[in-house]
Design an enzyme around this catalytic site. Sequence first.
Site, PDB file in Angstrom:
ATOM      1  N   ARG A   1       3.381  -3.105  -8.415  1.00  0.00           N
ATOM      2  CA  ARG A   1       4.281  -1.911  -8.798  1.00  0.00           C
ATOM      3  C   ARG A   1       5.413  -1.915  -7.800  1.00  0.00           C
ATOM      4  O   ARG A   1       4.949  -1.742  -6.485  1.00  0.00           O
ATOM      5  CB  ARG A   1       3.115  -0.726  -8.890  1.00  0.00           C
ATOM      6  CG  ARG A   1       4.003   0.567 -10.013  1.00  0.00           C
ATOM      7  CD  ARG A   1       3.205   1.487  -9.922  1.00  0.00           C
ATOM      8  NE  ARG A   1       3.248   2.446  -8.543  1.00  0.00           N
ATOM      9  CZ  ARG A   1       2.395   2.798  -8.013  1.00  0.00           C
ATOM     10  NH1 ARG A   1       1.092   3.023  -8.455  1.00  0.00           N
ATOM     11  NH2 ARG A   1       2.322   3.367  -6.891  1.00  0.00           N
TER      12      ARG A   1
ATOM     13  N   GLU B   1      -1.692   1.451   3.434  1.00  0.00           N
ATOM     14  CA  GLU B   1      -1.602   1.851   2.017  1.00  0.00           C
ATOM     15  C   GLU B   1      -2.129   3.132   1.482  1.00  0.00           C
ATOM     16  O   GLU B   1      -3.126   3.488   2.339  1.00  0.00           O
ATOM     17  CB  GLU B   1      -1.917   0.506   0.920  1.00  0.00           C
ATOM     18  CG  GLU B   1      -1.566  -0.645   1.223  1.00  0.00           C
ATOM     19  CD  GLU B   1      -0.254  -0.882   1.086  1.00  0.00           C
ATOM     20  OE1 GLU B   1       0.331  -0.055   0.209  1.00  0.00           O
ATOM     21  OE2 GLU B   1       0.535  -1.383   1.612  1.00  0.00           O
ATOM     22  N   GLY B   2      -1.533   3.855   0.515  1.00  0.00           N
ATOM     23  CA  GLY B   2      -2.573   4.708   0.068  1.00  0.00           C
ATOM     24  C   GLY B   2      -2.051   6.309   0.175  1.00  0.00           C
ATOM     25  O   GLY B   2      -2.635   7.083  -0.158  1.00  0.00           O
TER      26      GLY B   2
ATOM     27  N   LYS C   1       6.561   3.721   9.534  1.00  0.00           N
ATOM     28  CA  LYS C   1       5.550   3.360   8.912  1.00  0.00           C
ATOM     29  C   LYS C   1       4.586   2.340   9.419  1.00  0.00           C
ATOM     30  O   LYS C   1       4.988   1.309   9.581  1.00  0.00           O
ATOM     31  CB  LYS C   1       6.469   2.684   7.423  1.00  0.00           C
ATOM     32  CG  LYS C   1       7.006   3.403   6.560  1.00  0.00           C
ATOM     33  CD  LYS C   1       7.161   2.943   5.203  1.00  0.00           C
ATOM     34  CE  LYS C   1       7.954   3.658   4.282  1.00  0.00           C
ATOM     35  NZ  LYS C   1       8.076   3.102   2.790  1.00  0.00           N
TER      36      LYS C   1
ATOM     37  N   ARG D   1       6.199   9.640 -10.814  1.00  0.00           N
ATOM     38  CA  ARG D   1       5.278  10.657  -9.992  1.00  0.00           C
ATOM     39  C   ARG D   1       6.214  11.508  -9.328  1.00  0.00           C
ATOM     40  O   ARG D   1       7.519  11.295  -8.755  1.00  0.00           O
ATOM     41  CB  ARG D   1       4.413   9.745  -9.007  1.00  0.00           C
ATOM     42  CG  ARG D   1       3.498   9.051  -9.344  1.00  0.00           C
ATOM     43  CD  ARG D   1       2.854   8.165  -8.309  1.00  0.00           C
ATOM     44  NE  ARG D   1       3.875   7.213  -7.698  1.00  0.00           N
ATOM     45  CZ  ARG D   1       3.357   6.395  -6.519  1.00  0.00           C
ATOM     46  NH1 ARG D   1       2.283   6.749  -5.936  1.00  0.00           N
ATOM     47  NH2 ARG D   1       4.509   5.790  -6.035  1.00  0.00           N
TER      48      ARG D   1
ATOM     49  N   SER E   1      -2.184   1.705  -8.984  1.00  0.00           N
ATOM     50  CA  SER E   1      -2.912   2.360  -9.899  1.00  0.00           C
ATOM     51  C   SER E   1      -1.729   3.129 -10.824  1.00  0.00           C
ATOM     52  O   SER E   1      -0.773   2.975 -10.806  1.00  0.00           O
ATOM     53  CB  SER E   1      -3.865   3.341  -9.046  1.00  0.00           C
ATOM     54  OG  SER E   1      -3.098   4.040  -8.099  1.00  0.00           O
TER      55      SER E   1
ATOM     56  N   LYS F   1       3.911  -3.846   4.857  1.00  0.00           N
ATOM     57  CA  LYS F   1       5.289  -3.250   4.903  1.00  0.00           C
ATOM     58  C   LYS F   1       6.117  -4.165   5.870  1.00  0.00           C
ATOM     59  O   LYS F   1       7.498  -4.229   5.887  1.00  0.00           O
ATOM     60  CB  LYS F   1       4.939  -1.988   5.802  1.00  0.00           C
ATOM     61  CG  LYS F   1       4.140  -1.065   4.890  1.00  0.00           C
ATOM     62  CD  LYS F   1       4.730   0.130   4.399  1.00  0.00           C
ATOM     63  CE  LYS F   1       4.027   1.202   3.541  1.00  0.00           C
ATOM     64  NZ  LYS F   1       2.724   0.797   2.583  1.00  0.00           N
TER      65      LYS F   1
ATOM     66  N   ASN G   1       3.697  -2.353  -4.255  1.00  0.00           N
ATOM     67  CA  ASN G   1       2.091  -2.517  -3.977  1.00  0.00           C
ATOM     68  C   ASN G   1       1.690  -3.800  -4.854  1.00  0.00           C
ATOM     69  O   ASN G   1       1.911  -3.995  -5.933  1.00  0.00           O
ATOM     70  CB  ASN G   1       1.777  -1.327  -4.659  1.00  0.00           C
ATOM     71  CG  ASN G   1       2.223   0.027  -4.210  1.00  0.00           C
ATOM     72  OD1 ASN G   1       1.803   0.498  -3.122  1.00  0.00           O
ATOM     73  ND2 ASN G   1       3.252   0.359  -5.057  1.00  0.00           N
TER      74      ASN G   1
ATOM     75  N   GLU H   1       8.526   0.823  -1.578  1.00  0.00           N
ATOM     76  CA  GLU H   1       7.680  -0.360  -1.404  1.00  0.00           C
ATOM     77  C   GLU H   1       7.203  -1.122  -2.420  1.00  0.00           C
ATOM     78  O   GLU H   1       7.414  -0.525  -3.773  1.00  0.00           O
ATOM     79  CB  GLU H   1       6.426   0.264  -0.730  1.00  0.00           C
ATOM     80  CG  GLU H   1       5.410   1.146  -1.585  1.00  0.00           C
ATOM     81  CD  GLU H   1       3.951   0.867  -0.959  1.00  0.00           C
ATOM     82  OE1 GLU H   1       3.636   0.405  -0.167  1.00  0.00           O
ATOM     83  OE2 GLU H   1       3.316   2.022  -1.638  1.00  0.00           O
TER      84      GLU H   1
HETATM   85  P1  ADP Z   1       1.910   4.017   1.004  1.00  0.00           P
HETATM   86  O1  ADP Z   1       1.645   2.346   1.073  1.00  0.00           O
HETATM   87  O2  ADP Z   1       1.209   4.910   1.917  1.00  0.00           O
HETATM   88  O3  ADP Z   1       2.174   4.383  -0.475  1.00  0.00           O
HETATM   89  P2  ADP Z   1       4.710   4.117   0.879  1.00  0.00           P
HETATM   90  O4  ADP Z   1       5.596   3.410   1.476  1.00  0.00           O
HETATM   91  O5  ADP Z   1       4.836   4.348  -0.516  1.00  0.00           O
HETATM   92  O6  ADP Z   1       3.492   3.945   1.489  1.00  0.00           O
HETATM   93  O7  ADP Z   1       5.057   5.661   1.358  1.00  0.00           O
HETATM   94  C1  ADP Z   1       4.248   6.735   1.052  1.00  0.00           C
HETATM   95  C2  ADP Z   1       5.002   7.782   0.473  1.00  0.00           C
HETATM   96  O8  ADP Z   1       5.951   8.376   1.596  1.00  0.00           O
HETATM   97  C3  ADP Z   1       6.033   7.619  -0.684  1.00  0.00           C
HETATM   98  O9  ADP Z   1       5.351   7.645  -1.878  1.00  0.00           O
HETATM   99  C4  ADP Z   1       7.377   8.453  -0.454  1.00  0.00           C
HETATM  100  O10 ADP Z   1       7.013   9.620  -1.175  1.00  0.00           O
HETATM  101  C5  ADP Z   1       7.324   8.492   0.991  1.00  0.00           C
HETATM  102  N1  ADP Z   1       8.383   7.586   1.763  1.00  0.00           N
HETATM  103  C6  ADP Z   1       8.287   6.367   2.050  1.00  0.00           C
HETATM  104  N2  ADP Z   1       9.301   5.768   2.114  1.00  0.00           N
HETATM  105  C7  ADP Z   1      10.174   6.544   2.275  1.00  0.00           C
HETATM  106  C8  ADP Z   1      11.511   6.669   2.663  1.00  0.00           C
HETATM  107  N3  ADP Z   1      12.148   5.678   3.156  1.00  0.00           N
HETATM  108  N4  ADP Z   1      12.135   7.745   2.527  1.00  0.00           N
HETATM  109  C9  ADP Z   1      11.828   9.086   1.756  1.00  0.00           C
HETATM  110  N5  ADP Z   1      10.244   8.975   1.480  1.00  0.00           N
HETATM  111  C10 ADP Z   1       9.677   7.795   1.904  1.00  0.00           C
HETATM  112 MG    MG Z   2       3.375   4.045  -1.987  1.00  0.00          MG
END
Ligand code: ADP
Ligand code: MG
Length: 474
Positions: A125, A368-369, A364, A450, A151, A305, A146, A144
Amino acid sequence: MAAPWEDVLRNEAAIQEAAAVAVDAALLEGVLMRTEREPNASDVVNFAPFTLLPSAVPSALFEQAYAVQQDFNLLVDAISQNKEFLEHTLASTIKVDDFTAQLFRIHMQVLEEGLAQSVFLGINRSDYMFDCGVDGTPALKQIEINTIAASFGGLTSRTAAVHGRVLKVLGKSEEASRLLPNNPSKGLALGIAKAWELYGSQSAVVMFLVEEVQRNIFDQRCVENELWNRNIRVIRKRFRDVFEKGSLDDAKRLYMNGQEVAVVYYREGYVPKNYDQQNWEARLLLERSRAVKCPDIATQLAGTKKVQQELSRPGMLERLLPGHTEAIARIRATFAGLYSLDMGEEGDKIAATAIADPDRFVLKPQREGGGNNLYGEELRQVLEKIRDSPERTSYILMDKIKPQPAMNYLLRAHSPLQVSECISELGIFGVYVRQDKEMVMNKAAGHLLRTKAIEHADGGVAAGVAVLDSPYLV
Ligand code: ADP
Ligand code: MG
């Protein structure tokens, strides 16, 4: 983006009535989750949190996200087969991040032994936000991708019906009829079914590998049901069961309690807390087997990442997807700024920039999660502390994406009804199947929207921050 529902947002009586209908519709449609108190029992369940109203999504960006999904499928698959790229890219990370290092060790061990698996199934996804540029024009930017345990393909197959009902109750039948059909659970199941078929044993089963705590079981059941409907037998097992009952025969066929397994679909195994020593041994057994793993360990690593950050380097996509000029352009258009914190001048410089202006970035770790990223003042403090230590290489930096908020109501069990300023994240499900070198399926399988209140910087639905939504194209 202007909310299309301004006229009803502050009409308290109408909203109250619509919310009551919405919750019952969610229960009827099966937008369900087990409760926090009893996460492993279905005696008492609740609705999964969702928005009262569908959120506006610019149609051009929605189409762009769908149009690039097959390209991302190709890219992830190419990375998973590129040993040198993974080795080189993750070299600095695995020195400081034990979890990635352990995954990487299994990856290398399996390659050294020789791959027994010849059919590959990817379910991913790709997640995006709509970045609001200086002139106010939104742009599609990837958060990102996944590649393991992505899910909500199941539950989101049922949210459009709920939102359609809400809009009708609010006197918006015309708008209700414009909500898009969406059925990722079917698309994911078609991928699993194809992999099962190519594995080539009628009596073999599909094994969902599930967590000890299974609050989100209904999401998985949606996919499971689609497989049963096709007369494919599904079993649900944990790593612990694999450790106790799993075995390989001479041809590395995988058996659980004597039953052959064709496909292992991981809804588990993506965070360190999923593993103890026995679970790592179970993972190794699965990876060494002939069974189709969704994903295999190389594909899981392709979703880190660190890999995402390296992909944004000039020339990297060209190396990974030679000859795919148009696909590369589509992929690159979705990249936000991503920066390596490897030791050296480049990392020193970006660390200093982020410390001076933390609100421009997200820090970051390789996790994940949801709930792991650092923002603002916290980002500054952590980065200041680790700026001269190799520990910083366990993180990447990313430009912070700044979407335009819109007002909505987030419906959660036992929570008061109140209007919130919200932002949304769009995910597109990708499914592909490869047999040896030949791609036999490559599809976009549906979407997930979401939405969360803006005061939460981080976190998904499972983390209790975001809620399920449906896109209303504008
Ligand atoms: P995870 O693997 O924990 O889901 P993500 O990269 O999806 O990691 O980051 C988790 C959440 O943080 C995202 O769903 C988003 O809401 C926020 N986020 C992540 N990267 C960014 C970004 N570059 N700018 C703004 N919000 C972000
Ligand atoms: Mg995410």
